[in-house]
Scaffold this motif. Structure first.
Motif, mmCIF file in Angstrom:
data_model
loop_
_atom_site.group_PDB
_atom_site.id
_atom_site.type_symbol
_atom_site.label_atom_id
_atom_site.label_comp_id
_atom_site.label_asym_id
_atom_site.label_seq_id
_atom_site.Cartn_x
_atom_site.Cartn_y
_atom_site.Cartn_z
ATOM 1 N N SER A 1 0.829 -1.205 0.000
ATOM 2 C CA SER A 1 0.000 0.000 0.000
ATOM 3 C C SER A 1 0.865 1.257 0.000
ATOM 4 C CB SER A 1 -0.922 -0.001 1.226
ATOM 5 O OG SER A 1 -1.754 -1.142 1.233
ATOM 6 N N MET A 2 1.947 1.264 0.780
ATOM 7 C CA MET A 2 2.830 2.426 0.825
ATOM 8 C C MET A 2 3.536 2.644 -0.526
ATOM 9 S SD MET A 2 2.501 3.851 3.783
ATOM 10 C CE MET A 2 0.760 3.427 3.594
ATOM 11 N N ILE A 3 3.886 1.553 -1.187
ATOM 12 C CA ILE A 3 4.516 1.687 -2.506
ATOM 13 C C ILE A 3 3.541 2.324 -3.483
ATOM 14 C CG2 ILE A 3 5.400 0.374 -4.483
ATOM 15 C CD1 ILE A 3 6.610 -1.592 -2.503
ATOM 16 N N GLN A 4 2.269 1.896 -3.437
ATOM 17 C CA GLN A 4 1.279 2.485 -4.341
ATOM 18 C C GLN A 4 1.029 3.956 -4.018
ATOM 19 O OE1 GLN A 4 -2.343 0.313 -4.997
ATOM 20 N NE2 GLN A 4 -1.332 -1.697 -5.013
ATOM 21 N N LEU A 5 1.254 4.342 -2.765
ATOM 22 C CA LEU A 5 1.084 5.748 -2.371
ATOM 23 C C LEU A 5 2.387 6.543 -2.523
ATOM 24 C CD1 LEU A 5 -1.088 5.234 0.847
ATOM 25 C CD2 LEU A 5 -1.851 6.179 -1.342
ATOM 26 N N ASP A 6 3.409 5.906 -3.088
ATOM 27 C CA ASP A 6 4.721 6.560 -3.299
ATOM 28 C C ASP A 6 5.355 6.986 -1.965
ATOM 29 O OD1 ASP A 6 4.603 6.272 -6.076
ATOM 30 O OD2 ASP A 6 3.446 8.136 -6.290
ATOM 31 N N ASP A 7 5.098 6.236 -0.911
ATOM 32 C CA ASP A 7 5.692 6.514 0.396
ATOM 33 C C ASP A 7 6.784 5.459 0.630
ATOM 34 O OD1 ASP A 7 6.341 7.072 3.024
ATOM 35 O OD2 ASP A 7 4.261 7.428 3.632
ATOM 36 N N THR A 8 7.946 5.719 0.037
ATOM 37 C CA THR A 8 9.022 4.734 0.085
ATOM 38 C C THR A 8 9.523 4.516 1.509
ATOM 39 O OG1 THR A 8 9.688 5.360 -2.157
ATOM 40 C CG2 THR A 8 11.297 4.164 -0.832
ATOM 41 N N ARG A 9 9.589 5.569 2.274
ATOM 42 C CA ARG A 9 10.125 5.450 3.632
ATOM 43 C C ARG A 9 9.299 4.465 4.471
ATOM 44 N NH1 ARG A 9 9.365 7.653 8.645
ATOM 45 N NH2 ARG A 9 7.574 8.866 7.906
ATOM 46 N N ARG A 10 7.985 4.630 4.453
ATOM 47 C CA ARG A 10 7.137 3.722 5.232
ATOM 48 C C ARG A 10 7.139 2.309 4.634
ATOM 49 N NH1 ARG A 10 4.107 8.575 5.992
ATOM 50 N NH2 ARG A 10 3.788 9.032 8.202
ATOM 51 N N ALA A 11 7.271 2.230 3.340
ATOM 52 C CA ALA A 11 7.345 0.905 2.723
ATOM 53 C C ALA A 11 8.596 0.168 3.189
ATOM 54 C CB ALA A 11 7.329 1.034 1.199
ATOM 55 N N CYS A 12 9.709 0.866 3.272
ATOM 56 C CA CYS A 12 10.952 0.240 3.732
ATOM 57 C C CYS A 12 10.869 -0.149 5.207
ATOM 58 C CB CYS A 12 12.125 1.193 3.499
ATOM 59 S SG CYS A 12 12.548 1.414 1.750
ATOM 60 N N ILE A 13 10.205 0.696 6.003
ATOM 61 C CA ILE A 13 10.042 0.371 7.421
ATOM 62 C C ILE A 13 9.236 -0.923 7.570
ATOM 63 C CG2 ILE A 13 8.972 1.105 9.576
ATOM 64 C CD1 ILE A 13 9.672 3.991 8.803
ATOM 65 N N GLN B 1 7.957 -15.760 0.826
ATOM 66 C CA GLN B 1 9.258 -15.349 0.288
ATOM 67 C C GLN B 1 9.125 -14.671 -1.068
ATOM 68 O OE1 GLN B 1 12.048 -18.555 -0.238
ATOM 69 N NE2 GLN B 1 13.737 -17.201 -0.789
ATOM 70 N N THR B 2 8.301 -15.204 -1.963
ATOM 71 C CA THR B 2 8.160 -14.617 -3.299
ATOM 72 C C THR B 2 7.634 -13.189 -3.222
ATOM 73 O OG1 THR B 2 7.745 -16.812 -4.248
ATOM 74 C CG2 THR B 2 7.077 -14.897 -5.554
ATOM 75 N N MET B 3 6.613 -12.973 -2.414
ATOM 76 C CA MET B 3 6.046 -11.628 -2.276
ATOM 77 C C MET B 3 7.050 -10.692 -1.615
ATOM 78 S SD MET B 3 2.520 -10.539 -0.345
ATOM 79 C CE MET B 3 1.946 -8.831 -0.351
ATOM 80 N N TYR B 4 7.741 -11.169 -0.605
ATOM 81 C CA TYR B 4 8.730 -10.344 0.110
ATOM 82 C C TYR B 4 9.855 -9.917 -0.824
ATOM 83 C CZ TYR B 4 12.258 -9.215 3.684
ATOM 84 O OH TYR B 4 13.222 -8.604 4.449
ATOM 85 N N ASP B 5 10.390 -10.836 -1.571
ATOM 86 C CA ASP B 5 11.477 -10.503 -2.497
ATOM 87 C C ASP B 5 11.000 -9.560 -3.595
ATOM 88 O OD1 ASP B 5 13.134 -12.127 -1.028
ATOM 89 O OD2 ASP B 5 12.944 -13.868 -2.371
ATOM 90 N N GLY B 6 9.765 -9.748 -4.081
ATOM 91 C CA GLY B 6 9.233 -8.876 -5.116
ATOM 92 C C GLY B 6 9.084 -7.439 -4.647
ATOM 93 N N LEU B 7 8.589 -7.266 -3.410
ATOM 94 C CA LEU B 7 8.416 -5.919 -2.874
ATOM 95 C C LEU B 7 9.770 -5.252 -2.632
ATOM 96 C CD1 LEU B 7 5.490 -6.529 -0.337
ATOM 97 C CD2 LEU B 7 5.379 -5.251 -2.468
ATOM 98 N N LYS B 8 10.754 -6.009 -2.138
ATOM 99 C CA LYS B 8 12.077 -5.401 -1.928
ATOM 100 C C LYS B 8 12.701 -4.960 -3.246
ATOM 101 C CE LYS B 8 14.093 -8.734 0.299
ATOM 102 N NZ LYS B 8 15.194 -9.451 1.012
ATOM 103 N N GLY B 9 12.370 -5.652 -4.313
ATOM 104 C CA GLY B 9 12.919 -5.237 -5.610
ATOM 105 C C GLY B 9 12.264 -4.009 -6.194
ATOM 106 N N ARG B 10 11.157 -3.573 -5.634
ATOM 107 C CA ARG B 10 10.447 -2.406 -6.177
ATOM 108 C C ARG B 10 10.829 -1.092 -5.473
ATOM 109 N NH1 ARG B 10 4.342 -4.257 -5.861
ATOM 110 N NH2 ARG B 10 4.029 -2.058 -6.414
ATOM 111 N N VAL B 11 11.544 -1.185 -4.363
ATOM 112 C CA VAL B 11 11.928 0.038 -3.637
ATOM 113 C C VAL B 11 13.424 -0.023 -3.318
ATOM 114 C CG1 VAL B 11 9.674 0.483 -2.616
ATOM 115 C CG2 VAL B 11 11.252 -1.042 -1.455
ATOM 116 N N SER B 12 13.999 1.147 -3.122
ATOM 117 C CA SER B 12 15.410 1.242 -2.740
ATOM 118 C C SER B 12 15.457 1.719 -1.306
ATOM 119 C CB SER B 12 16.157 2.218 -3.649
ATOM 120 O OG SER B 12 16.148 1.763 -4.993
ATOM 121 N N CYS B 13 15.829 0.795 -0.417
ATOM 122 C CA CYS B 13 15.877 1.116 1.008
ATOM 123 C C CYS B 13 17.336 1.237 1.451
ATOM 124 C CB CYS B 13 15.171 0.018 1.817
ATOM 125 S SG CYS B 13 13.413 -0.198 1.375
ATOM 126 N N ASN B 14 17.607 2.202 2.305
ATOM 127 C CA ASN B 14 18.964 2.403 2.811
ATOM 128 C C ASN B 14 19.292 1.346 3.883
ATOM 129 O OD1 ASN B 14 19.220 4.644 1.167
ATOM 130 N ND2 ASN B 14 18.356 6.028 2.756
#
Length: 321
Positions: free
Chosen positions: A278-290, A308-321
């Motif tokens: 949901s955070m990715i769709q709202l362009d809220d990368t910070r909360r998505a990474c949290i 695992q598949t969903m988790y890896d897919g979501l991590k590939g869509r955002v750049s988290c520090n």
């Protein structure tokens, strides 16, 4: 002489003992006989209660020890008092066995009838239209991207699910006949577990992509059964119904609530990942990474297992520090 006196004394003592035994035994035998007669009378009363009229299909209406014991002497032949008592006791035991068996049969039949009547009454209560829960008007929400679909209209008078209810005075047309028929074709289960039936009905609406109806039904389930064993599933599915309908902001609220309410719930980990979605769709990368970092720390087994598949897919869509 002394021996003769001793023998005479011994004989007198034996005679006295026999006489005393005869005197004592007579009242004792009378007492036993009276008690047996009282027991037999009680059994006859119980027999008339269990089998009114003394139906010969079951057993004799009166206790007749002579006919129930092969060892009982025939009339005209003398028998001891003890033999007569034993015969009568055997007759009483036979009657008790039959009455016990008849009582157990009656109880089993009564229990079976009670269960059948309860099942029939429960079935009628579930299938009666007036008992079906009416879908309520969803609360107004802010939606970034409107959900495509037929324009809602006021609900009909029927209690059957009828889709989204329009805002009064909007002048819009109602849902199509095809949508109404589709919603009404989805049956509500009747398993006896009312909470699970409410959840399953909401799941069926969501699975058929009737998202507004599913939202209302799942919200009703959560309100009525907050402690049900499927509550974690229900809160997570309510968030998915909003997310699939194109409302990630409202969906995120329900996902976060499910995770916070019970982090050990069956779908708490799923809700945390869908919160990141949901955070990715709202362009809220910070909360998505949290959310993704929290998921990896809290649910390592899910991160390398079922999700695992969903988790890896979501991590590939955002750049988290």
């Amino acid at each position: 002489m002394i021996q003769q006196i001793a023998r005479a004394r011994h004989g007198l003592m034996m005679s006295g003992a026999v006489a005393l035994a005869m005197v004592v035994s007579t009242p004792a035998a009378a007492q036993v006989d009276a008690r047996l007669e009282r027991i037999e009378a009680q059994l006859r009363a119980l027999q008339r209660t269990v089998f009114p009229g003394g139906d010969q299909r079951f057993f004799e209406p009166e206790i007749t020890p002579q006919s129930n014991n092969a060892n009982t002497p025939t009339p005209g032949i003398s028998s001891s008092a003890m033999t007569d008592v034993l015969a009568r006791i055997a007759a009483i035991e036979t009657q008790l066995t039959r009455l016990t068996a008849a009582t157990e049969v009656n109880e089993n039949a009564l229990n079976a009838l009670t269960q059948r009547v309860a099942a029939m009454e429960a079935g009628r209560a579930v299938t009666t239209p007036s008992t079906q829960p009416a879908l309520q008007t969803p609360a107004p929400i802010s939606t970034p991207t409107p959900t495509p679909g037929p324009t809602p209209a006021p609900a009909p008078a029927s209690n059957q699910p009828s889709g989204v209810i329009a805002v009064p005075g909007s002048g819009t047309s109602g849902p199509s006949a095809a949508r109404l028929a589709g919603v009404q074709a989805i049956s509500k289960p009747a398993t006896g577990d009312m909470g699970e039936d409410e959840y399953t009905y909401g799941f069926r609406l969501w699975e058929a992509k009737y998202y507004p109806e599913a939202q209302q039904q799942l919200a009703l389930y959560i309100e009525k059964y907050p402690s049900h064993r499927m509550i974690s599933y229900g809160r997570n599915l309510l968030g998915r119904a909003y997310l699939d309908a194109g409302d990630p902001r409202t969906a995120a609220t329900h996902f976060f609530e499910n995770y916070q309410s019970d982090k050990q719930g069956a779908r708490a980990g799923d809700s945390l990942l869908y919160l990141a979605e949901s955070m990715i769709q709202l362009d809220d990368t910070r909360r998505a990474c949290i959310a993704l970092a929290e998921f990896g720390d809290t649910y390592p087994a899910l991160a390398t297992g079922r999700l695992q598949t969903m988790y890896d897919g979501l991590k590939g869509r955002v750049s988290c520090n």
